[in-house]
Structures are given as structure tokens and as C-alpha cells.
Design an enzyme around this catalytic site. Structure first.
Site, PDB file in Angstrom:
ATOM      1  N   HIS A  49       0.841  -1.195   0.000  1.00  0.00           N
ATOM      2  CA  HIS A  49       0.000   0.000   0.000  1.00  0.00           C
ATOM      3  C   HIS A  49       0.876   1.244   0.000  1.00  0.00           C
ATOM      4  CE1 HIS A  49      -3.212   2.784   1.043  1.00  0.00           C
ATOM      5  NE2 HIS A  49      -4.001   1.855   0.530  1.00  0.00           N
TER       6      HIS A  49
ATOM      7  N   ASP B   6      -8.147  -4.984  -0.826  1.00  0.00           N
ATOM      8  CA  ASP B   6      -8.639  -5.721  -1.992  1.00  0.00           C
ATOM      9  C   ASP B   6      -8.529  -7.232  -1.832  1.00  0.00           C
ATOM     10  OD1 ASP B   6      -9.420  -3.453  -3.171  1.00  0.00           O
ATOM     11  OD2 ASP B   6      -7.768  -3.301  -4.594  1.00  0.00           O
TER      12      ASP B   6
HETATM   13  N1  ACO Z   1       3.808  -7.551  -4.916  1.00  0.00           N
HETATM   14  C1  ACO Z   1       5.111  -7.627  -5.216  1.00  0.00           C
HETATM   15  N2  ACO Z   1       5.948  -6.570  -5.102  1.00  0.00           N
HETATM   16  C2  ACO Z   1       5.421  -5.421  -4.680  1.00  0.00           C
HETATM   17  C3  ACO Z   1       4.074  -5.282  -4.360  1.00  0.00           C
HETATM   18  C4  ACO Z   1       3.249  -6.416  -4.495  1.00  0.00           C
HETATM   19  N3  ACO Z   1       1.966  -6.375  -4.199  1.00  0.00           N
HETATM   20  N4  ACO Z   1       3.840  -4.010  -3.982  1.00  0.00           N
HETATM   21  C5  ACO Z   1       4.993  -3.374  -4.060  1.00  0.00           C
HETATM   22  N5  ACO Z   1       5.963  -4.216  -4.485  1.00  0.00           N
HETATM   23  C6  ACO Z   1       7.367  -3.925  -4.701  1.00  0.00           C
HETATM   24  C7  ACO Z   1       7.570  -3.254  -6.048  1.00  0.00           C
HETATM   25  O1  ACO Z   1       7.799  -4.180  -7.080  1.00  0.00           O
HETATM   26  C8  ACO Z   1       8.766  -2.384  -5.763  1.00  0.00           C
HETATM   27  O2  ACO Z   1       9.902  -3.195  -5.799  1.00  0.00           O
HETATM   28  P1  ACO Z   1      11.305  -2.646  -6.406  1.00  0.00           P
HETATM   29  O3  ACO Z   1      11.650  -1.483  -5.511  1.00  0.00           O
HETATM   30  O4  ACO Z   1      12.211  -3.823  -6.285  1.00  0.00           O
HETATM   31  O5  ACO Z   1      11.006  -2.224  -7.815  1.00  0.00           O
HETATM   32  C9  ACO Z   1       8.578  -1.957  -4.301  1.00  0.00           C
HETATM   33  O6  ACO Z   1       7.766  -2.960  -3.720  1.00  0.00           O
HETATM   34  C10 ACO Z   1       7.897  -0.625  -4.169  1.00  0.00           C
HETATM   35  O7  ACO Z   1       6.718  -0.629  -4.977  1.00  0.00           O
HETATM   36  P2  ACO Z   1       5.963   0.686  -5.433  1.00  0.00           P
HETATM   37  O8  ACO Z   1       5.096   0.376  -6.612  1.00  0.00           O
HETATM   38  O9  ACO Z   1       6.923   1.824  -5.538  1.00  0.00           O
HETATM   39  O10 ACO Z   1       5.078   0.985  -4.138  1.00  0.00           O
HETATM   40  P3  ACO Z   1       3.849   1.919  -4.088  1.00  0.00           P
HETATM   41  O11 ACO Z   1       3.768   2.422  -2.714  1.00  0.00           O
HETATM   42  O12 ACO Z   1       3.839   2.912  -5.170  1.00  0.00           O
HETATM   43  O13 ACO Z   1       2.716   0.858  -4.424  1.00  0.00           O
HETATM   44  C11 ACO Z   1       0.780  -0.367  -4.642  1.00  0.00           C
HETATM   45  C12 ACO Z   1       1.545   0.652  -3.789  1.00  0.00           C
HETATM   46  C13 ACO Z   1       0.548   0.199  -6.043  1.00  0.00           C
HETATM   47  C14 ACO Z   1      -0.566  -0.652  -3.980  1.00  0.00           C
HETATM   48  C15 ACO Z   1       1.619  -1.668  -4.734  1.00  0.00           C
HETATM   49  O14 ACO Z   1       1.891  -2.157  -3.454  1.00  0.00           O
HETATM   50  C16 ACO Z   1       0.933  -2.726  -5.598  1.00  0.00           C
HETATM   51  O15 ACO Z   1       1.104  -2.702  -6.821  1.00  0.00           O
HETATM   52  N6  ACO Z   1       0.179  -3.666  -4.983  1.00  0.00           N
HETATM   53  C17 ACO Z   1      -0.534  -4.674  -5.758  1.00  0.00           C
HETATM   54  C18 ACO Z   1      -1.828  -4.098  -6.355  1.00  0.00           C
HETATM   55  C19 ACO Z   1      -2.868  -3.855  -5.305  1.00  0.00           C
HETATM   56  O16 ACO Z   1      -3.050  -4.635  -4.372  1.00  0.00           O
HETATM   57  N7  ACO Z   1      -3.587  -2.732  -5.450  1.00  0.00           N
HETATM   58  C20 ACO Z   1      -4.653  -2.339  -4.529  1.00  0.00           C
HETATM   59  C21 ACO Z   1      -4.180  -1.215  -3.654  1.00  0.00           C
HETATM   60  S1  ACO Z   1      -5.325  -0.782  -2.419  1.00  0.00           S
HETATM   61  C22 ACO Z   1      -6.477   0.109  -3.226  1.00  0.00           C
HETATM   62  O17 ACO Z   1      -6.272   0.785  -4.173  1.00  0.00           O
HETATM   63  C23 ACO Z   1      -7.816   0.058  -2.695  1.00  0.00           C
END
Ligand code: ACO
Length: 374
Positions: free
Chosen positions: A257, A310
Site C-alpha cells: 500500500h 482488496d
Molecule cells: N507484490 C510484489 N511486489 C510489490 C508489491 C506487491 N503487491 N507491492 C509493491 N511491491 C514492490 C515493487 O515491485 C517495488 O519493488 P522494487 O523497488 O524492487 O522495484 C517496491 O515494492 C515498491 O513498490 P511501489 O510500486 O513503488 O510501491 P507503491 O507504494 O507505489 O505501491 C501499490 C503501492 C501500487 C498498492 C503496490 O503495493 C501494488 O502494486 N500492490 C498490488 C496491487 C494492489 O493490491 N492494489 C490495490 C491497492 S489498495 C487500493 O487501491 C484500494
């Protein structure tokens, strides 16, 4: 974090925040998730005290009006204008069409009471459109007198969609609607506020917000989380499944998140609801959750990643027999509450949202560098 990379010859801009992370652009009285504590309160009331005790229609009232009553009115009998076969697209375009049909005026030209009235009508219509789209074009619409027998918004929605709803499914849907109703300055709420800040009408704000919500990184995650849970069921080994997903450099849907570094409080409420209602995939979801959190912690020790809303929404909606393609539309139906509250709050500020970007493109150059003239 501020960006460090700057193009050659330019100094890094300390104000640059990619993705607007940590930027405080609004003051709000509605809600803002608290990062470390993992709590979520709507106008000061903890969501744990709302789920199971009041209905979604009342929560809409709490968020928009700061009081439970009058909440949301029943939807008006109005047929869904388009059937594309995609429920999210149907509801988004039907909402946009409400403005000319119902004479919604730009927010700039009307007072708060009229804006509130437009938002309430559009919010219940969103729910009605989803019910109609899911019910399908070929089967006759459920008669309005049947729908009117429903005592809550969730029950009326379920009758419109399915005719005779199971009370446990209604409870699941109402719990989901309440816990997904509002979440501070997320991408779709920000979108709704940006559109509201231009003075556009209520239907434009809500339909635009649905577009933002539809992406897999925001509201498009529950159906993908559901696929994962089914995948674990087939493989019978959560740990292996998780490793394989991450080895393919894919994301585990329903985890991580932007704001929380704690367990998402909405996920906690929905997990409890799944257990209480006896969701059939509760156990396999628990296994997947345990494996995912452990593996993410190992691969990203610098960043705590927990379950987000989610993931458990997928398990609960699956219990209520909600198909994958309906999960994002239902998220939108719930979030009409938060969007409406923010649209009204934004209108009251009277301030156009217009951030800046740091230009990193080519310097001044002659047009001949781009296109050859004969
Ligand atoms: N699975 C695997 N790796 C992840 C995940 C995940 N769910 N979430 C983050 N990471 C990793 C990324 O690959 C990244 O790795 P890196 O630095 O090696 O490239 C690191 O963690 C940071 O990720 P960001 O995308 O910069 O984190 P951000 O805070 O922007 O992302 C987000 C938040 C978009 C929710 C992310 O955690 C994600 O994509 N989760 C999966 C999708 C999801 O569950 N979305 C629903 C969100 S809740 C909502 O909207 C109601």
C-alpha cells in the site's frame, strides 16, 4: 521521497515528489488513513464501529453530511442507457450521461444543497446501473415494486441484480460497501477533486473517478486477487505459488500500500466478516496471506508490505457470489460516498487544482530538427 536524478546540467529540485508521495495538497474533515496505526475513521468514527451496525446509505450520509440521516434516497427507475458487456464501462458511461438527461449543472453554477442532491441521485443510480448491467440485457428487469421491498441500499441492489437475495450475501455486500466507502486522498478521489475543482458537474466528477479506479493498481485488484486465491487452490501450495509469482517479477495483488506500513484496517474488518459469515475460501486465503507477507518481507526487508483491502474484499465478494468482472464496479459503488464528500468539500474551497511539472525535454530547437520540409 524527493527525486535525486536530474537531467545533466540541471540541479535536483527539492520540491519534486514523483507520484505526489507525501505531498499535502488539501485539508479535509472527511478521513485520512493513519499510516502507522492502521486505523481508519470516517469523520472521526472508526470503521469497526460502523460495519454491521449501520447501513451503507447511512455511512454515505455520515461522510457527505456529517450525519447518518437522511443518507441516500432510493434510486429512480431509470433504464441503463448502454449495454457494452462490460459492467464498469456501462456504469461509467451511464453516469456521464446523467448530466444532460437530468439537467445537472456545473458545480460552479449551483449551491451546496443542489450539488449534494445531484451527488446523492448519481450515487444511487451508479448502484442501480451496476445491478441492471449485471442482471443482463436478455432477462426482463426486476419490477421496481420488488426492488422497493429492500430495506437498505445493499438489499435493493441485490434484489435488482438477482431478484431474491440471500440475507448473508446482503450483509457481506453492506459490510464491503461500508469498509470501501472512503480512504482519503487515493488516486480516484484525487481525480474526483481535480474534476470538481474545474467546476464541472457532479456526473462528470463521479464518472471520471470511476476511470481512475478501474486500473489494476487501484480498484482493479480484487478480481486479480481472486485469481491468485484460485491459483493457490489448484496448486495446493501457497508458498510455492507466491514464490513463482514474485520470480516472474509480477505483483501479489491485494498486498502492499502507498500509505500503510501496517495491516490495512479495512482488510482486518473484512477478514473478520469473512470468518463470521463462513466464506468458503477463508482458509486458503489465510494460507496465501501468510505466505505472501513472509515472502514479501524476505524480498523487501526495507519496506513493510501487508495485506490491503482488496485481498479480503475478493474473498468476501466471492462468498456473496460476485463474479470477478463485478468487483471493480462494486468498489466504485461503495466509493461514491467518499468521492461525493470530497467533491462537495472541494467545491467549497473554490480553488482550481493545477500542479506543476519539471520540464526535462529537449531545449529550444528549430522545427527542421523534427520534420523535414521539402
Ligand atoms: N507484490 C510484489 N511486489 C510489490 C508489491 C506487491 N503487491 N507491492 C509493491 N511491491 C514492490 C515493487 O515491485 C517495488 O519493488 P522494487 O523497488 O524492487 O522495484 C517496491 O515494492 C515498491 O513498490 P511501489 O510500486 O513503488 O510501491 P507503491 O507504494 O507505489 O505501491 C501499490 C503501492 C501500487 C498498492 C503496490 O503495493 C501494488 O502494486 N500492490 C498490488 C496491487 C494492489 O493490491 N492494489 C490495490 C491497492 S489498495 C487500493 O487501491 C484500494
Amino acid at each position: 521521497p524527493a527525486a535525486t536524478a536530474a537531467p545533466a546540467g540541471t540541479a535536483p529540485d527539492p520540491d519534486f515528489r514523483p507520484g505526489l508521495e507525501g505531498v499535502v495538497a488539501f485539508e479535509t474533515e472527511i478521513a485520512e488513513p493513519d499510516k502507522e496505526g492502521g486505523a481508519l475513521r470516517y469523520r472521526g468514527v472508526d470503521i469497526n464501529d460502523l460495519v454491521g451496525r449501520v447501513s451503507f446509505g447511512q455511512v454515505w450520509g455520515l461522510l457527505v453530511d456529517n450525519e447518518f440521516d437522511p443518507g441516500l434516497p432510493p434510486a429512480e427507475p431509470f433504464p441503463l442507457p448502454v449495454h457494452t458487456g462490460d459492467i464498469r464501462v456501462d456504469v461509467q458511461s451511464a453516469l456521464a450521461q446523467l448530466a444532460p438527461v437530468w439537467g445537472f449543472k456545473p458545480l460552479l453554477d449551483i449551491d451546496d444543497d443542489e450539488v449534494r442532491d445531484n451527488l446523492a441521485r448519481a450515487s444511487v443510480m451508479a448502484m442501480s446501473f451496476i445491478g441492471q448491467s449485471a442482471h443482463g440485457q436478455s432477462s426482463p428487469m426486476v419490477p421496481q415494486r420488488e426492488v422497493d421491498k429492500g430495506r437498505t441500499i445493499a438489499e435493493r441492489f441485490m434484489i435488482r441484480w438477482r431478484g431474491e437475495p440471500d440475507p448473508k450475501h446482503v450483509e457481506a455486500i453492506d459490510s464491503y460497501f461500508i469498509s470501501a466507502a472512503e480512504h482519503g486522498m487515493n488516486a480516484s478521489t484525487f481525480t474526483a477533486r481535480v474534476i470538481a475543482s474545474t467546476g464541472a458537474d457532479a456526473a462528470a466528477c463521479l464518472s471520471g473517478a470511476i476511470g481512475a479506479l478501474s486500473g489494476p493498481l487501484h480498484g482493479g485488484a480484487p478480481s486479480r486477487a481472486q485469481h491468485m486465491i484460485e491459483g493457490v487452490e489448484r496448486m495446493g501450495d501457497a508458498r510455492r505459488y507466491v514464490k513463482e509469482v514474485l520470480d516472474r517479477k509480477e505483483r501479489l495483488m491485494g498486498f502492499g500500500h502507498r500509505v500503510y506500513r501496517a495491516y490495512d484496517p479495512r482488510a482486518a474488518v473484512l477478514r473478520d466478516t469473512c470468518r463470521r459469515l463462513g466464506a468458503p475460501r477463508y482458509e486458503v486465503a489465510l494460507e496465501l496471506e501468510k505466505a505472501a507477507i513472509a515472502e514479501l518481507a524476505e524480498r523487501h526487508p526495507e519496506r513493510r508490505m501487508e495485506t490491503n483491502v482488496d485481498f479480503w474484499a475478493a474473498v468476501l465478494l466471492d462468498f456473496a457470489d460476485v463474479p470477478g468482472d463485478m468487483m471493480t464496479p462494486l468498489f466504485a459503488a461503495a466509493r461514491t460516498a467518499g468521492w461525493s464528500a470530497h467533491i462537495l468539500e472541494q467545491k467549497r474551497t473554490g480553488r482550481l487544482i493545477r500542479p506543476s511539472a519539471r520540464y526535462v525535454g529537449p531545449g529550444p530547437r528549430p522545427i527542421e530538427d523534427v520534420v523535414g520540409f521539402d
